[in-house]
Scaffold this motif. Structure first.
Motif, PDB file in Angstrom:
ATOM      1  N   LEU A 132      -2.239  -0.752   4.851  1.00 24.58           N
ATOM      2  CA  LEU A 132      -2.469  -1.881   3.956  1.00 24.58           C
ATOM      3  C   LEU A 132      -1.337  -1.965   2.937  1.00 24.58           C
ATOM      4  CD1 LEU A 132      -4.306  -4.153   2.829  1.00 24.58           C
ATOM      5  CD2 LEU A 132      -5.417  -2.390   1.426  1.00 24.58           C
ATOM      6  N   LEU A 133      -0.657  -3.120   2.883  1.00 23.18           N
ATOM      7  CA  LEU A 133       0.440  -3.321   1.943  1.00 23.18           C
ATOM      8  C   LEU A 133       0.060  -4.223   0.779  1.00 23.18           C
ATOM      9  CD1 LEU A 133       3.392  -3.910   4.439  1.00 23.18           C
ATOM     10  CD2 LEU A 133       2.745  -1.780   3.306  1.00 23.18           C
ATOM     11  N   LEU A 134      -0.829  -5.183   1.024  1.00 23.86           N
ATOM     12  CA  LEU A 134      -1.167  -6.178   0.012  1.00 23.86           C
ATOM     13  C   LEU A 134      -2.614  -6.606   0.198  1.00 23.86           C
ATOM     14  CD1 LEU A 134      -0.125  -8.133  -2.252  1.00 23.86           C
ATOM     15  CD2 LEU A 134       0.512  -9.721  -0.437  1.00 23.86           C
ATOM     16  N   SER A 135      -3.343  -6.659  -0.899  1.00 26.25           N
ATOM     17  CA  SER A 135      -4.746  -7.082  -0.859  1.00 26.25           C
ATOM     18  C   SER A 135      -5.004  -7.985  -2.053  1.00 26.25           C
ATOM     19  CB  SER A 135      -5.682  -5.871  -0.912  1.00 26.25           C
ATOM     20  OG  SER A 135      -7.033  -6.277  -0.901  1.00 26.25           O
ATOM     21  N   ALA A 136      -5.523  -9.188  -1.793  1.00 25.33           N
ATOM     22  CA  ALA A 136      -5.773 -10.142  -2.866  1.00 25.33           C
ATOM     23  C   ALA A 136      -7.165  -9.966  -3.429  1.00 25.33           C
ATOM     24  CB  ALA A 136      -5.606 -11.561  -2.348  1.00 25.33           C
ATOM     25  N   LYS A 137      -7.244  -9.851  -4.732  1.00 23.93           N
ATOM     26  CA  LYS A 137      -8.515  -9.786  -5.446  1.00 23.93           C
ATOM     27  C   LYS A 137      -8.424 -10.769  -6.612  1.00 23.93           C
ATOM     28  CE  LYS A 137      -9.195  -4.943  -4.145  1.00 23.93           C
ATOM     29  NZ  LYS A 137     -10.152  -5.260  -3.083  1.00 23.93           N
ATOM     30  N   PRO A 138      -8.558 -12.092  -6.295  1.00 25.07           N
ATOM     31  CA  PRO A 138      -8.326 -13.119  -7.320  1.00 25.07           C
ATOM     32  C   PRO A 138      -9.267 -12.999  -8.511  1.00 25.07           C
ATOM     33  CG  PRO A 138      -8.352 -14.090  -5.130  1.00 25.07           C
ATOM     34  CD  PRO A 138      -8.838 -12.679  -4.992  1.00 25.07           C
ATOM     35  N   SER A 139      -8.713 -13.174  -9.706  1.00 22.00           N
ATOM     36  CA  SER A 139      -9.525 -13.230 -10.909  1.00 22.00           C
ATOM     37  C   SER A 139     -10.347 -14.510 -10.894  1.00 22.00           C
ATOM     38  CB  SER A 139      -8.640 -13.196 -12.150  1.00 22.00           C
ATOM     39  OG  SER A 139      -7.834 -14.367 -12.213  1.00 22.00           O
ATOM     40  N   THR A 140     -11.362 -14.579 -11.715  1.00 22.45           N
ATOM     41  CA  THR A 140     -12.213 -15.768 -11.771  1.00 22.45           C
ATOM     42  C   THR A 140     -11.414 -17.000 -12.168  1.00 22.45           C
ATOM     43  OG1 THR A 140     -14.126 -14.413 -12.361  1.00 22.45           O
ATOM     44  CG2 THR A 140     -14.256 -16.769 -12.823  1.00 22.45           C
ATOM     45  N   SER A 141     -10.532 -16.844 -13.158  1.00 24.29           N
ATOM     46  CA  SER A 141      -9.733 -17.985 -13.613  1.00 24.29           C
ATOM     47  C   SER A 141      -8.762 -18.446 -12.538  1.00 24.29           C
ATOM     48  CB  SER A 141      -8.971 -17.625 -14.889  1.00 24.29           C
ATOM     49  OG  SER A 141      -8.093 -16.531 -14.663  1.00 24.29           O
ATOM     50  N   ALA A 142      -8.151 -17.495 -11.815  1.00 29.50           N
ATOM     51  CA  ALA A 142      -7.213 -17.864 -10.756  1.00 29.50           C
ATOM     52  C   ALA A 142      -7.929 -18.557  -9.611  1.00 29.50           C
ATOM     53  CB  ALA A 142      -6.485 -16.631 -10.260  1.00 29.50           C
TER      54      ALA A 142
END
Length: 345
Positions: free
Chosen positions: A286-296
């Protein structure tokens, strides 16, 4: 050069901070009122490639867009007429600095410096019906593609790999050789015409799947230069990834420049997940994992000004994935572009 609003993490002379291994950063955020921003933000990009100079090209209506290694954007308006009826599909950066894409039944070469285009193979007025066998060989001037041909990549020897309906081709020195052909599936669309496939330097081709498949990692097919087809070797699990890797839905593939593969994939069956993985010889990292903030997540923007932890990237990831000289770039469907080193450490 137009369309750059702000380069994330700007350091001296306006250059973005380079993320270290294990980090990711924004190459830039682009104004949606400009042609560059419109092309980046449009849905379903039709192609992406990074050339030897580090310029990342994105093929999408209303233009072909080039993004320099410092985040400057440029559009190529001379290709605007190509989007009028049949949008171009597939994009390959050639060793000589030109780019190649499919336009209907033609393979077109564009010189980004001059803006001039030329037909590399095929003829818009002479096509082959869908679900008919392709010839074993043909010349670039006489070949009859179906009404959609898609360049996939270029080999170390300079051959351009193409998909055309159910056929996989290699184009070299003005001559095409059919590498493989998918059998007709009764009642199913067995065409290879998905964008986001990849080609290794030796000509090994990674196909996301046919149009009738679900395009999960389990559906990816590996086609050897001799035409043999196998499944992509996958581990049972990957640290940091929800569910089985085989169940991930692929959005884009990119060669690692050797015998491995980078994959942008999302998890839709066992909780949400948006990942970039490196696959090699049955292993996955795993190189990149997105965990978007609520605002984003609500705004669709990305307020990142410095390199951040790549395993907890706080914004949704752009769709396409390209690799060049140890760097991965993601662009398309978002107003921003993400870059990260291709290794964790």
């Amino acid at each position: 050069m137009v369309g750059l609003v702000a380069v994330a993490g700007c350091g001296g002379k306006g250059k973005p901070h380079a993320p270290k291994p294990g980090q990711a950063a924004l190459l830039g955020t682009y104004d949606g009122s400009t042609t560059v921003g419109q092309a980046l933000g449009s849905l379903h990009p039709n192609g992406a490639a990074t050339d030897a100079a580090g310029t990342t090209y994105l093929l999408n209506s209303p233009a072909l867009t080039g993004l320099s290694a410092t985040g400057k954007g440029k559009t190529f308006p001379t290709t605007g007429n190509l989007f009028d009826a049949t949008p171009p599909e597939g994009l390959v950066a050639m060793p000589d600095g030109s780019v190649v894409f499919g336009h209907g039944a033609e393979v077109v070469r564009l010189d980004p410096k001059s803006g001039n285009t030329s037909v590399l193979a095929g003829d818009a007025d002479r096509t082959r019906p869908y679900n008919t066998s392709a010839p074993a060989t043909a010349t670039a001037g006489d070949v009859r593609f179906t009404k959609a041909v898609t360049p996939v990549g270029v080999t170390r020897a300079g051959a351009v790999v193409l998909v055309d309906d159910r056929a996989l081709w290699s184009l070299s020195s003005g001559r095409l050789t059919r590498v493989a052909q998918q059998p007709v599936g009764h009642g199913k669309d067995t065409t290879f015409l998905n964008v986001g496939d990849a080609v290794a330097p030796d000509g090994t081709t990674y196909l996301r799947g046919t149009k009738s498949s679900s395009t999960t990692l389990a559906d990816v097919r590996v086609v050897s230069p001799q035409g043999g087809t196998t499944a992509l070797p996958l581990p049972a699990s990957v640290a940091g990834v929800n569910g089985r890797p085989a169940d991930l839905t692929t959005t884009w593939l990119a060669s690692d420049g050797a015998d491995g593969l980078y994959v942008h994939a999302v998890q839709l069956t066992h909780g949400n997940g948006d990942y970039v993985l490196h696959l090699h010889d049955g292993t996955a990292t795993l190189l990149l994992s997105a965990k978007p903030s609520t605002s984003a997540a609500k705004s669709g923007t990305c307020d990142v000004h410095h390199p951040v932890d790549a395993t907890r990237f706080p914004c949704a990831l752009p769709r396409t994935l390209t690799y060049h000289a140890g760097q991965l770039t993601l662009a398309g469907e978002k107003s921003y572009v993400v870059r990260l080193p291709a290794t964790q450490e």
